[in-house]
Design a protein around this motif. Structure first.
Motif, PDB file in Angstrom:
ATOM      1  N   SER A 197       0.826  -1.207   0.000  1.00  0.00           N
ATOM      2  CA  SER A 197       0.000   0.000   0.000  1.00  0.00           C
ATOM      3  C   SER A 197       0.858   1.255   0.000  1.00  0.00           C
ATOM      4  O   SER A 197       0.355   2.348  -0.291  1.00  0.00           O
ATOM      5  N   MET A 198       2.163   1.111   0.308  1.00  0.00           N
ATOM      6  CA  MET A 198       3.060   2.263   0.361  1.00  0.00           C
ATOM      7  C   MET A 198       4.092   2.204  -0.763  1.00  0.00           C
ATOM      8  O   MET A 198       5.192   2.734  -0.651  1.00  0.00           O
ATOM      9  N   TRP A 199       3.724   1.566  -1.871  1.00  0.00           N
ATOM     10  CA  TRP A 199       4.572   1.537  -3.066  1.00  0.00           C
ATOM     11  C   TRP A 199       3.835   2.240  -4.208  1.00  0.00           C
ATOM     12  O   TRP A 199       2.606   2.224  -4.284  1.00  0.00           O
ATOM     13  N   PHE A 200       4.606   2.821  -5.112  1.00  0.00           N
ATOM     14  CA  PHE A 200       4.058   3.236  -6.401  1.00  0.00           C
ATOM     15  C   PHE A 200       4.162   2.023  -7.321  1.00  0.00           C
ATOM     16  O   PHE A 200       5.250   1.576  -7.657  1.00  0.00           O
ATOM     17  N   GLY A 201       3.045   1.495  -7.713  1.00  0.00           N
ATOM     18  CA  GLY A 201       3.073   0.271  -8.518  1.00  0.00           C
ATOM     19  C   GLY A 201       2.837  -0.943  -7.654  1.00  0.00           C
ATOM     20  O   GLY A 201       2.543  -0.856  -6.459  1.00  0.00           O
ATOM     21  N   THR A 202       2.993  -2.105  -8.260  1.00  0.00           N
ATOM     22  CA  THR A 202       2.668  -3.361  -7.580  1.00  0.00           C
ATOM     23  C   THR A 202       3.881  -4.029  -6.957  1.00  0.00           C
ATOM     24  O   THR A 202       3.741  -5.016  -6.241  1.00  0.00           O
TER      25      THR A 202
ATOM     26  N   ASN B  77      -7.811  17.448  -9.177  1.00  0.00           N
ATOM     27  CA  ASN B  77      -7.214  17.726  -7.873  1.00  0.00           C
ATOM     28  C   ASN B  77      -7.477  16.635  -6.849  1.00  0.00           C
ATOM     29  O   ASN B  77      -7.002  16.728  -5.716  1.00  0.00           O
ATOM     30  N   LEU B  78      -8.242  15.631  -7.245  1.00  0.00           N
ATOM     31  CA  LEU B  78      -8.630  14.596  -6.291  1.00  0.00           C
ATOM     32  C   LEU B  78      -7.841  13.310  -6.446  1.00  0.00           C
ATOM     33  O   LEU B  78      -8.099  12.342  -5.726  1.00  0.00           O
ATOM     34  N   ARG B  79      -6.836  13.305  -7.329  1.00  0.00           N
ATOM     35  CA  ARG B  79      -6.179  12.032  -7.621  1.00  0.00           C
ATOM     36  C   ARG B  79      -4.688  12.230  -7.892  1.00  0.00           C
ATOM     37  O   ARG B  79      -4.307  12.841  -8.891  1.00  0.00           O
ATOM     38  N   ILE B  80      -3.848  11.723  -6.978  1.00  0.00           N
ATOM     39  CA  ILE B  80      -2.399  11.655  -7.169  1.00  0.00           C
ATOM     40  C   ILE B  80      -1.999  10.224  -6.841  1.00  0.00           C
ATOM     41  O   ILE B  80      -2.047   9.804  -5.673  1.00  0.00           O
ATOM     42  N   THR B  81      -1.620   9.459  -7.851  1.00  0.00           N
ATOM     43  CA  THR B  81      -1.407   8.024  -7.626  1.00  0.00           C
ATOM     44  C   THR B  81      -0.063   7.507  -8.116  1.00  0.00           C
ATOM     45  O   THR B  81       0.317   6.396  -7.753  1.00  0.00           O
ATOM     46  N   THR B  82       0.655   8.268  -8.944  1.00  0.00           N
ATOM     47  CA  THR B  82       1.861   7.750  -9.576  1.00  0.00           C
ATOM     48  C   THR B  82       3.046   8.674  -9.325  1.00  0.00           C
ATOM     49  O   THR B  82       2.895   9.810  -8.870  1.00  0.00           O
TER      50      THR B  82
END
Length: 255
Positions: free
Chosen positions: A141-146, A226-231
Motif C-alpha cells: 500500500s506504500m509503493w508506487f506500482g505493484t 485535484n482529487l487524484r495523485i497516484t503515480t
C-alpha cells in the motif's frame, strides 16, 4: 605561606566540585537512558477517526470519509530545552489509523522542548528494495506500482470520499486518493515547543495529533484532477508542492 596553601586547596576543591556537578547532567553517559514512544491520533479536524469508512464532518461542515490514512515517519530528533539536538534511534515508523503506540527506543535522559521528524524516507531508503521480513517497508500500500522499486515508496497515503459541492454538506461523496512521495516531497516537521522530560529507566510517551483534513487546505475540490495523485509522474505536477506546507502544518501535540 600556610594560609596561601589552604586558599589554593579550597579553590581547587571548589573547581573539582563544580566539575562533578557538571558531569552529573543528563548528558552523563553513566546515567541510564529513558525510553521514548509516540502516541499518534488520526484526526479530521477536531474529530478522531475511529474507524475507516465512517461519515465525518470537517470544521467547515464538509462531509468526508476516510478509507486509508498512512505515512512514514523517520529521522526523529529531540530538541533539548537548551537547543541541543539529540538524534533518536534510527527508526522508521509506518503510521496507520487504528494503531496509536509507536516505540522509538532509548534516548538520553533529560529535559526537552520539542521533537522533529521527517514525513517520508531518506534518499537511500527510498532507493532500496525491502526484504520480505521488513514489516515497515514491505507494504504494497506504500509503493508506487505493484512491486517495490527504487524511488518507489509512498511517503503519505490518504484516501477516502468527500462532498465536492459548494455547500459540502450533502451525501454525494466523490472518491479521492493522494499518494505523496519522491525525495522532493519529503517534509521535515518541527512540533511547537512543549516541554517534556525523559527520566532515566522510564518510558516517556509524546502524544501527537495528525490532522489529515489539513492536507486539503487551499485545494479546489471541485476540480476532478485535484482529487487524484497516484503515480510518480503525478508527483511531478507543480501544484503537488502545495501539499508540503499542508503536511508540515498537520501535526500538533494532543490537547
Amino acid at each position: 605561606m600556610k594560609s596561601g596553601f589552604w586558599i589554593f586547596m579550597l579553590m581547587l576543591s571548589i573547581m573539582l566540585y563544580s566539575l562533578t556537578i557538571t558531569s552529573c547532567t543528563d548528558e552523563n553517559p553513566a546515567v541510564n537512558p529513558g525510553t521514548l514512544a509516540f502516541h499518534m491520533h488520526t484526526l479530521i479536524d477536531s474529530t478522531e477517526v475511529e474507524n475507516y469508512g465512517e461519515l465525518l464532518t470537517r470544521n467547515d461542515g464538509r462531509r468526508i470519509t476516510v478509507s486509508t490514512a498512512q505515512m512514514y515517519i523517520s529521522n526523529i530528533k529531540l530538541i533539548k530545552t537548551d537547543g541541543h539536538i539529540v538524534d533518536a534511534p534510527s527508526t522508521i515508523l509506518l503510521i496507520n489509523q487504528g494503531q496509536e503506540e509507536y516505540e522509538i527506543g532509548n534516548v538520553p535522559a533529560g529535559n526537552y522542548k520539542t521533537v522533529r521528524f521527517d514525513v517520508g524516507l531518506s534518499n537511500a531508503t527510498n532507493a532500496s528494495t525491502p526484504s520480505a521480513s521488513d514489516l515497515s517497508l514491505n507494504q504494497p500500500s506504500m509503493w508506487f506500482g505493484t512491486t517495490a522499486q527504487p524511488d518507489g515508496f509512498v511517503f503519505l497515503n490518504f484516501q477516502g470520499t468527500i462532498d465536492t459541492s459548494s455547500a459540502g454538506n450533502g451525501t454525494n461523496l466523490i472518491p479521492f486518493i493522494y499518494k505523496i512521495g519522491t525525495n522532493q516531497h519529503r517534509v521535515t516537521v518541527t512540533l511547537p515547543d512543549q516541554n517534556f522530560t525523559v527520566a532515566s529507566d522510564q518510558l516517556e510517551v509524546v502524544h501527537i495529533e495528525a490532522n489529515y483534513a489539513g492536507l486539503l487546505d487551499g485545494l479546489a475540490l471541485g476540480v476532478p484532477a485535484n482529487l487524484r495523485i497516484t503515480t510518480l509522474a503525478d508527483n511531478t505536477w507543480t501544484w503537488v508542492t502545495d501539499f508540503e506546507g499542508n503536511i508540515a502544518a498537520m501535526f500538533d501535540y494532543e490537547e
